[in-house]
Write a protein that holds these residues in place. Structure first.
Motif, PDB file in Angstrom:
ATOM      1  N   TYR A   9     -10.816  -2.274 -59.240  1.00 18.47           N
ATOM      2  CA  TYR A   9      -9.412  -2.226 -58.847  1.00 18.47           C
ATOM      3  C   TYR A   9      -9.111  -3.171 -57.692  1.00 18.47           C
ATOM      4  O   TYR A   9      -9.996  -3.543 -56.928  1.00 18.47           O
ATOM      5  CB  TYR A   9      -9.028  -0.805 -58.403  1.00 18.47           C
ATOM      6  N   GLU A  10      -7.841  -3.490 -57.561  1.00 18.71           N
ATOM      7  CA  GLU A  10      -7.356  -4.149 -56.359  1.00 18.71           C
ATOM      8  C   GLU A  10      -6.361  -3.195 -55.710  1.00 18.71           C
ATOM      9  O   GLU A  10      -5.656  -2.443 -56.391  1.00 18.71           O
ATOM     10  CB  GLU A  10      -6.705  -5.491 -56.662  1.00 18.71           C
ATOM     11  N   ALA A  11      -6.346  -3.204 -54.390  1.00 19.36           N
ATOM     12  CA  ALA A  11      -5.432  -2.358 -53.630  1.00 19.36           C
ATOM     13  C   ALA A  11      -4.619  -3.261 -52.709  1.00 19.36           C
ATOM     14  O   ALA A  11      -5.166  -4.169 -52.080  1.00 19.36           O
ATOM     15  CB  ALA A  11      -6.206  -1.323 -52.826  1.00 19.36           C
ATOM     16  N   VAL A  12      -3.319  -3.007 -52.647  1.00 14.98           N
ATOM     17  CA  VAL A  12      -2.402  -3.851 -51.888  1.00 14.98           C
ATOM     18  C   VAL A  12      -1.525  -2.963 -51.019  1.00 14.98           C
ATOM     19  O   VAL A  12      -1.048  -1.911 -51.467  1.00 14.98           O
ATOM     20  CB  VAL A  12      -1.518  -4.682 -52.863  1.00 14.98           C
ATOM     21  N   SER A  13      -1.301  -3.400 -49.771  1.00 18.10           N
ATOM     22  CA  SER A  13      -0.364  -2.662 -48.926  1.00 18.10           C
ATOM     23  C   SER A  13       1.021  -2.746 -49.561  1.00 18.10           C
ATOM     24  O   SER A  13       1.375  -3.754 -50.173  1.00 18.10           O
ATOM     25  CB  SER A  13      -0.347  -3.231 -47.506  1.00 18.10           C
ATOM     26  N   ALA A  14       1.776  -1.672 -49.423  1.00 14.66           N
ATOM     27  CA  ALA A  14       3.087  -1.613 -50.076  1.00 14.66           C
ATOM     28  C   ALA A  14       4.049  -0.772 -49.253  1.00 14.66           C
ATOM     29  O   ALA A  14       3.659  -0.094 -48.305  1.00 14.66           O
ATOM     30  CB  ALA A  14       2.939  -1.017 -51.480  1.00 14.66           C
ATOM     31  N   VAL A  15       5.300  -0.827 -49.654  1.00 17.02           N
ATOM     32  CA  VAL A  15       6.378  -0.090 -48.995  1.00 17.02           C
ATOM     33  C   VAL A  15       7.183   0.620 -50.068  1.00 17.02           C
ATOM     34  O   VAL A  15       7.462   0.049 -51.117  1.00 17.02           O
ATOM     35  CB  VAL A  15       7.283  -1.076 -48.215  1.00 17.02           C
ATOM     36  N   VAL A  16       7.530   1.865 -49.793  1.00 22.78           N
ATOM     37  CA  VAL A  16       8.379   2.632 -50.710  1.00 22.78           C
ATOM     38  C   VAL A  16       9.673   2.971 -49.972  1.00 22.78           C
ATOM     39  O   VAL A  16       9.638   3.687 -48.965  1.00 22.78           O
ATOM     40  CB  VAL A  16       7.674   3.929 -51.178  1.00 22.78           C
ATOM     41  N   PRO A  17      10.821   2.437 -50.427  1.00 22.75           N
ATOM     42  CA  PRO A  17      12.084   2.768 -49.762  1.00 22.75           C
ATOM     43  C   PRO A  17      12.473   4.205 -50.050  1.00 22.75           C
ATOM     44  O   PRO A  17      12.170   4.746 -51.119  1.00 22.75           O
ATOM     45  CB  PRO A  17      13.086   1.791 -50.378  1.00 22.75           C
ATOM     46  N   GLY A  18      13.116   4.807 -49.085  1.00 18.79           N
ATOM     47  CA  GLY A  18      13.558   6.186 -49.255  1.00 18.79           C
ATOM     48  C   GLY A  18      14.745   6.467 -48.360  1.00 18.79           C
ATOM     49  O   GLY A  18      15.234   5.583 -47.656  1.00 18.79           O
ATOM     50  N   GLU A  19      15.167   7.692 -48.396  1.00 14.27           N
ATOM     51  CA  GLU A  19      16.294   8.101 -47.570  1.00 14.27           C
ATOM     52  C   GLU A  19      15.890   8.061 -46.100  1.00 14.27           C
ATOM     53  O   GLU A  19      14.898   8.655 -45.702  1.00 14.27           O
ATOM     54  CB  GLU A  19      16.713   9.523 -47.958  1.00 14.27           C
ATOM     55  N   GLY A  20      16.596   7.308 -45.323  1.00 13.81           N
ATOM     56  CA  GLY A  20      16.332   7.261 -43.889  1.00 13.81           C
ATOM     57  C   GLY A  20      15.251   6.289 -43.469  1.00 13.81           C
ATOM     58  O   GLY A  20      14.823   6.305 -42.323  1.00 13.81           O
TER      59      GLY A  20
END
Length: 76
Positions: A9-20
């Protein structure tokens, strides 16, 4: 954004938008595989004001990651 390779596998930093704000996450995908990655939110309960701050936090967690299981789960 940071990226690490593990056995299958490869793993990548990520961002999940959400409320607030944004959550820090790590996206996992099979090496050389097509399709969408599987997102794992990290640092539960923490919300970041900017995507940059969330990605910076995700990069730190990615460095702590020991590996990825055969089921694409994060191993600490």
């Amino acid at each position: 954004m940071a990226r690490r390779e593990f056995a299958q596998y490869e793993a990548v930093s990520a961002v999940v938008p959400g409320e607030g704000g944004y959550s820090a996450a790590i996206a996992v995908k099979g090496l050389g595989a097509g399709g969408a990655p599987r997102f794992h939110k990290v640092l539960p309960g923490q919300t970041f004001k900017t995507a940059h701050d969330a990605d910076t936090a995700a990069c730190g967690e990615l460095e702590r990651l020991v590996g990825v299981s055969e089921d694409a789960e994060l191993l600490w």
